[in-house]
Each structure stands twice: as structure tokens, then as C-alpha cells.
Design a protein around this motif. Structure first.
Motif, PDB file in Angstrom:
ATOM      1  N   GLY A  92       0.884  -1.256  -0.015  1.00 14.31           N
ATOM      2  CA  GLY A  92      -0.045  -0.081   0.003  1.00 14.31           C
ATOM      3  C   GLY A  92       0.855   1.382   0.087  1.00 14.31           C
TER       4      GLY A  92
ATOM      5  N   CYS B  85       3.253  -8.826  -9.402  1.00  9.52           N
ATOM      6  CA  CYS B  85       2.480  -8.450  -8.140  1.00  9.52           C
ATOM      7  C   CYS B  85       1.260  -9.058  -8.034  1.00  9.52           C
ATOM      8  CB  CYS B  85       2.778  -7.019  -7.808  1.00  9.52           C
ATOM      9  SG  CYS B  85       2.116  -6.590  -6.102  1.00  9.52           S
ATOM     10  N   THR B  87      -0.053  -8.746  -4.467  1.00  5.91           N
ATOM     11  CA  THR B  87      -0.426  -8.371  -3.138  1.00  5.91           C
ATOM     12  C   THR B  87      -1.501  -7.770  -3.307  1.00  5.91           C
ATOM     13  OG1 THR B  87       1.856  -8.678  -2.805  1.00  5.91           O
ATOM     14  CG2 THR B  87       0.883  -7.491  -0.965  1.00  5.91           C
ATOM     15  N   LEU B  88      -1.977  -7.252  -1.764  1.00  4.81           N
ATOM     16  CA  LEU B  88      -3.171  -6.528  -1.540  1.00  4.81           C
ATOM     17  C   LEU B  88      -3.665  -5.900  -2.629  1.00  4.81           C
ATOM     18  CD1 LEU B  88      -5.140  -6.164   0.466  1.00  4.81           C
ATOM     19  CD2 LEU B  88      -3.216  -4.451   1.927  1.00  4.81           C
ATOM     20  N   THR B  89      -3.252  -4.555  -3.023  1.00  7.87           N
ATOM     21  CA  THR B  89      -3.966  -3.691  -4.015  1.00  7.87           C
ATOM     22  C   THR B  89      -3.922  -4.295  -5.397  1.00  7.87           C
ATOM     23  OG1 THR B  89      -3.350  -1.750  -2.748  1.00  7.87           O
ATOM     24  CG2 THR B  89      -4.253  -1.574  -5.071  1.00  7.87           C
ATOM     25  N   CYS B  90      -2.886  -4.838  -5.927  1.00  8.11           N
ATOM     26  CA  CYS B  90      -3.018  -5.687  -7.211  1.00  8.11           C
ATOM     27  C   CYS B  90      -3.870  -6.630  -6.948  1.00  8.11           C
ATOM     28  CB  CYS B  90      -1.607  -6.223  -7.399  1.00  8.11           C
ATOM     29  SG  CYS B  90      -0.525  -4.864  -7.827  1.00  8.11           S
ATOM     30  N   CYS B 126       4.228  -7.138  -2.892  1.00 12.31           N
ATOM     31  CA  CYS B 126       3.866  -5.615  -3.203  1.00 12.31           C
ATOM     32  C   CYS B 126       5.417  -4.963  -3.807  1.00 12.31           C
ATOM     33  CB  CYS B 126       3.419  -4.809  -2.094  1.00 12.31           C
ATOM     34  SG  CYS B 126       3.380  -3.043  -2.189  1.00 12.31           S
ATOM     35  N   LEU B 127       5.505  -4.443  -4.814  1.00 12.93           N
ATOM     36  CA  LEU B 127       6.597  -3.648  -5.502  1.00 12.93           C
ATOM     37  C   LEU B 127       6.355  -2.200  -5.369  1.00 12.93           C
ATOM     38  CD1 LEU B 127       6.719  -6.047  -8.907  1.00 12.93           C
ATOM     39  CD2 LEU B 127       8.384  -6.074  -6.913  1.00 12.93           C
ATOM     40  N   GLY B 128       5.665  -1.872  -4.570  1.00 14.68           N
ATOM     41  CA  GLY B 128       5.489  -0.266  -4.517  1.00 14.68           C
ATOM     42  C   GLY B 128       5.116   0.568  -5.508  1.00 14.68           C
ATOM     43  N   ALA B 129       4.193  -0.007  -6.182  1.00 19.27           N
ATOM     44  CA  ALA B 129       3.467   0.708  -7.319  1.00 19.27           C
ATOM     45  C   ALA B 129       2.024   0.646  -7.242  1.00 19.27           C
ATOM     46  CB  ALA B 129       4.170   0.206  -8.513  1.00 19.27           C
ATOM     47  N   CYS B 130       1.175   0.365  -5.821  1.00 20.07           N
ATOM     48  CA  CYS B 130       0.124   0.290  -5.692  1.00 20.07           C
ATOM     49  C   CYS B 130      -0.911   0.929  -6.576  1.00 20.07           C
ATOM     50  CB  CYS B 130      -0.186  -0.026  -4.310  1.00 20.07           C
ATOM     51  SG  CYS B 130       1.229  -0.642  -3.200  1.00 20.07           S
ATOM     52  N   MET B 135       0.364  -4.568 -11.824  1.00 21.57           N
ATOM     53  CA  MET B 135       1.676  -4.320 -12.356  1.00 21.57           C
ATOM     54  C   MET B 135       2.479  -5.389 -12.214  1.00 21.57           C
ATOM     55  SD  MET B 135       3.839  -4.014  -9.914  1.00 21.57           S
ATOM     56  CE  MET B 135       5.117  -2.881 -10.483  1.00 21.57           C
TER      57      MET B 135
HETATM   58  S1  FES Z   1       0.160  -4.135  -4.073  1.00 19.91           S
HETATM   59 FE1  FES Z   1       1.059  -4.547  -6.182  1.00 19.91          FE
HETATM   60  S2  FES Z   1       2.573  -2.879  -6.082  1.00 19.91           S
HETATM   61 FE2  FES Z   1       1.793  -2.761  -4.236  1.00 19.91          FE
END
Ligand code: FES
Ligand SMILES: Cc1cc2nc3c(=O)[nH]c(=O)nc-3n(C[C@H](O)[C@H](O)[C@H](O)COP(=O)(O)O)c2cc1C
Ligand code: SF4
Lengths: 426, 184
Positions: A92, B85, B87-90, B126-130, B135
Motif C-alpha cells: 500500500g 505483483c 499483493t493486496l492492491t494488485c 508488493c513492488l511499491g506501485a500500488c 503491475m
Molecule cells: S500491491 Fe502490487 S504494487 Fe503494491
């Protein structure tokens, strides 16, 4: 009460084309705060001013930066360090990279002022390895700053020497934790250290070290320029300043926005980010990165993005990386994915964390796949209790909180997926 | 086939520069591993030996570092590695659809490499592009944001034709003129 934000103009990432170039930065008053401090201020005065401004750490814990600086022992002639934390791996969170890309010199100026204030010999800028492109941008900015005499020997003719180096991580969330970060800088596996001793006593290579987030340090020149009172007049009373909100998820205009702290979550979603995708309702908001407790959509009235308001609402500011979920979101699935993350990233030193994150994930998979039972919900809460506050670093807490608060705040979503524990006899 | 791994004179000069940034001989291991991986495409045990020898530190220490950090390729991977990615937002924004589309397209699962050695797929954190989800990152390098299945297809085709996607600069929203965040 929500703060006024509509007339706010960004100051961390102001609207100036090509500000990342050193000439443009200089033309717009860049490095003048460093010049002023080196010429006219004492280190103690810098620490006092930054302490009075109450810049609360933007890396997650929200600790007063100047107060942290004041913990550094008196110089003894041997090396002292700053480790600038640009690991930015909390799901996030994607805001420090905006500084690398759009205003790297503000960070360099802030870190150098911090260096002068604490008699620092070198700043190590730790950037997650995945940010290869941003590491290159930062390295270029540092090279330019050296060439102009803002870094290195005898900075701006003041007699103060300080070096700045970039260190690339290589894919490990835990290296954002400050003691793990130091281990990684020392060329080791990123195992967090037992504290005490604290980094100010025994940090990098056994020497006094201060760890600050990138955004935290970028705020420093603003405080020097305009004074602590100006800084405190922005945003929320006990948590002042401009802040980079990274907002992602089911909203129309995700991205990083710079506004004062203390903005209402509703304003951020509906006015800044253009509302929910498809006009849907909000199911949940994670306010500050995946480790901060999720809030229910119907719990958001009047909740603002600052430490006090979020504490009252039952969450935390964290990194201000907000994740917004709409009414169609399967919370159990989301919480499983968060648990999977922490399980994957646990360094494995402490049993409650290593095994706890694994059990959390296993139990959540069971529930998500429809094999869970009612008692598994209590098992989840029990696991959280056994993890919280019992480990070397806070990763175990970060893993437990989202589960604990999801199970309590979205209990009906979990109950819908589980079977009753007690079966009627046929 | 055993290859012979050596650092060139230029590499060694670069390594000397790296060493000068750190006060002891163990600390430069991460940047030197990065340099080695850039050069050889991986850091398999023979490369780890070379790094250990060059820095005069135990090979076991180098191995320990390589195995802790996910970006070091302790085993050879495809020429292009897709780090998708999830993780969460992705996850919320279709990251798994992108992953599954790539898996179907290339006929491999996450964690595998195509037979011709061209492509690997990994599901990463998470790659820091949420804000730009879903992505992926290609081989520890360029970020590809706002993915759709069409965009993924194009990226794969381009890579087959030897064309790496370019860095996508994402404007800071408040710098755009039609910013409607202001009153009036
Ligand atoms: S959750 Fe994919 S870049 Fe942060
Ligand atoms: C598991 C874990 C991960 C962390 N990751 C980060 C990170 O990626 N970036 C960061 O700035 N701080 C991170 N922190 C917080 C740091 O330990 C530290 O408190 C912070 O960098 C201090 O800077 P600040 O006071 O300026 O916020 C993390 C903490 C924990 C427990
Ligand atoms: S709490 Fe978890 S991540 Fe932190 S030191 Fe212990 S095992 Fe490692």
C-alpha cells in the motif's frame, strides 16, 4: 475536526517542472537552508527546531524526528551514521519513490542538515532493490550534489565533511525494519537485532546511528526555512505537516497526493480521488499500509488521517498508504493475502512469528476454501494474542493486527464462510 | 557445462569503488552480488565463490546472503523474468488475472521457466506501485503499470522481438493542469 486542505499547495513535491535537476532546484531556493544552517546555526539549534516542529516519522511509527536525533550521544571523534530508510515495502506504500523521482535534492538537503545536527560522517540511503530506476535517479542526484560541493569534504566551505551513499536492497520486506536494515547494510542476512542496545548507542558497525524515513528527512529543509511554528500550523495539531498520501484500490484516481495531515478519509476518497469506482459503497479502508487495522466503511464518519483521530477510530497512521475496498470485496480473501505476505516475509528468528504467521495463513486458507469451522475464528484471535508483543521486531504485530481487527470488525463475513462447530446428531 | 567466471579489470575497478563506501570487508557483498548478477545473469554457486574470493570473505557467508534476498538468482532463470505483483492492491485490481493470463499464454506456472529459456514467471509481493495496479516488473528492471491482458500480450511480443518496454513516468496528479481537487 478535519483540517482545511483545499488551498494547500504541495511543498514536498511542489509543482515546478524538472525540479529533480540540480540547477532547477537551486534556482528555486534549493540548498539555501543547508547554507544557512552551516553558516549561522549550531547543531543544537537545528535539533531543537526540528524537535519543536514535531515532524512525526513517516516510516510507520510516527516518532518525533528531532527527539530521536537528541538521543544521539556526544561525538567522540569516531564515525557516526544516518541510515535513510527508503525500503518502502509495506503493501500500500509507494510514496518515497515520488521523492526520488520528483524532488531528490530536497531529501539530500534534509539529510545533510540532519547530518550536521548530529555530527554525522556518512548517510547510507537504503533503497529497495526493486526500485532500480529510482536508485539510478537518486545516485544521479547525489553525484550532482557532490559535484556542486553540497556533499563530501568541506561542504559549502563550512569545514563540515559528510558522505552520502546509496545501498540497494535485494528483495526483503523485513529490511525496512531499522535493525534489519542495518544488518543488511553490513552485508548480512536481514535478521532484526534484539533491542536494547538501541541504534543511537550501537547502530551501524557498532557506532551511533539514527534511522529516519526518506519523507521524514525531506521535511527538514521546510522546517528550517519557515520555522517550527509554520510547520505546526499545517495539518493536525499533534501530528502536523504536509504528508504524502499514497491511495490505491477501488477508487477512480489512485496515486500519491500531498496534503496536510488530518484530512478526512471521506474527503480523500470522494474529493481528491474522484470517488469509488462504479459509484460503489466503501466496504473497508486500510489507512496506513497493510499492517494497520482495517476500518469498516460505515465506521469512517469524521475519521481523519492523523495519529489521534485514527487511534480513536481503532487504527493507525502507519505510512499513510491507504487501501480502499469496495462493497464487492471478499474480506476473507484479502486478509488471507495479507497473512500470506507476512508469512512469506517473516525472517524466522522468533517462533511466535515464524509459526504464527504460518498458522494464520493456513487457518485463513481453510476458511476461505469453505472448510473452516466457527472455532477457527477464535483460533485466529488466540494466535494473534500469542504473537503480539512477544517477538524481536514488530513484524509479528504487523501480521497479527489486520487479522485480529478483520475478524472482529468483519465477523459476519467470516461467519458466512464457516461451518458450525457443533453438529446436530442425525 | 562448467563456465569460467571472472571479473574483468573494469569490474575490479568498480568493486574497489564499492569497497571504499564501507568501513569493513563484509559489507560490500550486496552491491558486488548485484554487479555479478548484472554481468552473469545469475549468482549461482560458482559466481558466489568468485564474489567470496574477490572480497576475501567465506563463500558460506555469500551463500547466506544470496539465499535470504529474493532478487538474487541463486539459480538460473529465464532471459526475461516476469515478477507479477499479487499483493493486496494488485489482488484487488486484478493482479491474479494478469498472472493467470501470463501463465496460460506462456504455458508455465509461476515459479517455472519456459523450455526455450526465454521467460520465467514469479508471483511476487508488493513492488511499491500500488496506485498503478495491477503491475509487474521485468527481470529486476522496468516496471509495467496499469496492466491489461492486451498490454501483457504486447509486452511479451515486444520482448520476443528484442524490445524492452520503456520506463513509464507517471505524473504526480497535483502537477496536472486539469487537477479538479481545487475549489472552483
Ligand atoms: S500491491 Fe502490487 S504494487 Fe503494491
Ligand atoms: C516489519 C517492519 C517493516 C518496516 N518497513 C519500513 C519501511 O519500509 N520504510 C520505513 O521508512 N520504515 C519502515 N519500518 C519502520 C522502521 O523500523 C523505522 O521505524 C523507521 O524507518 C524510522 O523512521 P521515521 O522515524 O522517520 O519514520 C518498518 C518497521 C517494521 C517493524
Ligand atoms: S518478529 Fe518475525 S520478522 Fe521480526 S525478528 Fe522475529 S521472526 Fe523475524
Amino acid at each position: 475536526m478535519a483540517v482545511e486542505w483545499r488551498n494547500f499547495e504541495p511543498v514536498l513535491i511542489p509543482k515546478i517542472p524538472n525540479l529533480h535537476k540540480i540547477e532547477v532546484f537551486e534556482k528555486n531556493g534549493g540548498y539555501q537552508q543547508l547554507a544557512k544552517v552551516l553558516k549561522e546555526w549550531t547543531p543544537e539549534k537545528v535539533v531543537d527546531e526540528v524537535k519543536a516542529a514535531n515532524i512525526r516519522g513517516r516510516g510507520g511509527a510516527g516518532f518525533n524526528a528531532g527527539l530521536k536525533w537528541s538521543f544521539m550521544p556526544k561525538p567522540d571523534g569516531k564515525p557516526r551514521y544516518i541510515a535513510a530508510n527508503g525500503d518502502e515495502s509495506e503493501p500500500g506504500t509507494f510514496k518515497d519513490r515520488q521523492i526520488f523521482e520528483y524532488n531528490p535534492h530536497l531529501f539530500i538537503e534534509g539529510a545533510t542538515i540532519a547530518g550536521f545536527a548530529m555530527h554525522i560522517d556518512a548517510v547510507y540511503v537504503y533503497i529497495r532493490g526493486e526500485y532500480k530506476d529510482w536508485i539510478d535517479m537518486m545516485q544521479k542526484a547525489i553525484d550532482d550534489a557532490y559535484a556542486k560541493g553540497y556533499l563530501g569534504k568541506n561542504i559549502m566551505g563550512s569545514g563540515y565533511d559528510m558522505d552520502m551513499y546509496v545501498h540497494s536492497g535485494a528483495g526483503a520486506y523485513i529490511c525496512g525494519e531499522e535493525s534489519s536494515l542495518m544488518e543488511s547494510l553490513e552485508g548480512k542476512r536481514g535478521y532484526p537485532r534484539v533491542k536494547p542496545p538501541f541504534p543511537a548507542q550501537k547502530g551501524l558497525w557498532g557506532r551511533p546511528t539514527t534511522i529516519n524515513n526518506i519523507e521524514t528527512l525531506a521535511n527538514v529543509p521546510l522546517v528550517i526555512k519557515n520555522g517550527a511554528d509554520w510547520y505546526k500550523s499545517i495539518g493536525a495539531e499533534n501530528h502536523p505537516g504536509p504528508v504524502l498520501y499514497g491511495i490505491s484500490g477501488h477508487i477512480n484516481k489512485p496515486g500519491v497526493y500531498e496534503y496536510p495531515t488530518g484530512m478526512s478519509i471521506h474527503d480523500l476518497i470522494y474529493e481528491v480521488c474522484g470517488g469509488m469506482r462504479g459509484g460503489k459503497k466503501i466496504k473497508a479502508v486500510i489507512p496506513g499500509g497493510s499492517s494497520t487495522p482495517p476500518l469498516r466503511g460505515d465506521q469512517l464518519e469524521g475519521v481523519c488521517m492523523d495519529a489521534d483521530s485514527l487511534r480513536t477510530a481503532g487504527s493507525m497512521m502507519g505510512t499513510a498508504g491507504m487501501i480502499i475496498m469496495d462493497e464487492d470485496t471478499d474480506i476473507v480473501d484479502v486478509v488471507w493475502r495479507i497473512s500470506h505476505f507476512y508469512h512469506h516475509e517473516s525472517c524466522g528468528q522468533c517462533t511466535p512469528c515464524r509459526d504464527g504467521t504460518g498458522f494464520l495463513e493456513k487457518t485463513l486458507i481453510k476458511i476461505k476454501d469453505g472448510h473452516g469451522e466457527m472455532r477457527d475464528l477464535d483460533l485466529l484471535l488466540d494466535l494473534c494474542t500469542q504473537m503480539e508483543g512477544r517477538t524481536i521486531c514488530a513484524l509479528a504485530d504487523a501480521a497479527a493486527w489486520p487479522v485480529r481487527y478483520a475478524v472482529t470488525r468483519f465477523r459476519e463475513d467470516f461467519e458466512k464462510k464457516v461451518k458450525n462447530t457443533v453438529y446436530a446428531l442425525a | 557445462m562448467k563456465e569460467n567466471y571472472e571479473f574483468s579489470k573494469e569490474d575490479l575497478a568498480e568493486i574497489e569503488k564499492i569497497k571504499a563506501k564501507y568501513p569493513d570487508k563484509k559489507s560490500p557483498v550486496m552491491p558486488v552480488l548485484w554487479l555479478a548478477q548484472q554481468k552473469f545473469g545469475h549468482v549461482e554457486p560458482e559466481v558466489q565463490q568468485l564474489v567470496a574470493k574477490t572480497l576475501d570473505i567465506p563463500a558460506a557467508h555469500v551463500y547466506g546472503v544470496v539465499s535470504f534476498y529474493t532478487q538474487y538468482y541463486g539459480e538460473r532463470k529465464g532471459k526475461f523474468v516476469f515478477d507479477v505483483c499479487t499483493t493486496l492492491t494488485c489482488q484487488l485490481c486484478g493482479g491474479y488475472d494478469i498472472l493467470h493470463h501470463l501463465e496460460d499464454k506462456l504455458g508455465i506456472k509461476a515459479g517455472e521457466t519456459t523450455e526455450d529459456g526465454m521467460f520465467s514467471i514469479q508471483s511476487v509481493e508488493c513492488l511499491g506501485a500500488c496506485g498503478y495496479a495491477p503491475m509487474m516488473q521485468i527481470t529486476n528492471g522496468v516496471y509495467c503499470n496499469h496492466l491489461t491482458t492486451e498490454k501483457v500480450d504486447k509486452i511479451v511480443d515486444d520482448l520476443k522481438a528484442g524490445k524492452m518496454p520503456e520506463f513509464e513516468q507517471i505524473p504526480f496528479p497535483q502537477h496536472q493542469d486539469e487537477s479538479n481537487n481545487k475549489e472552483g
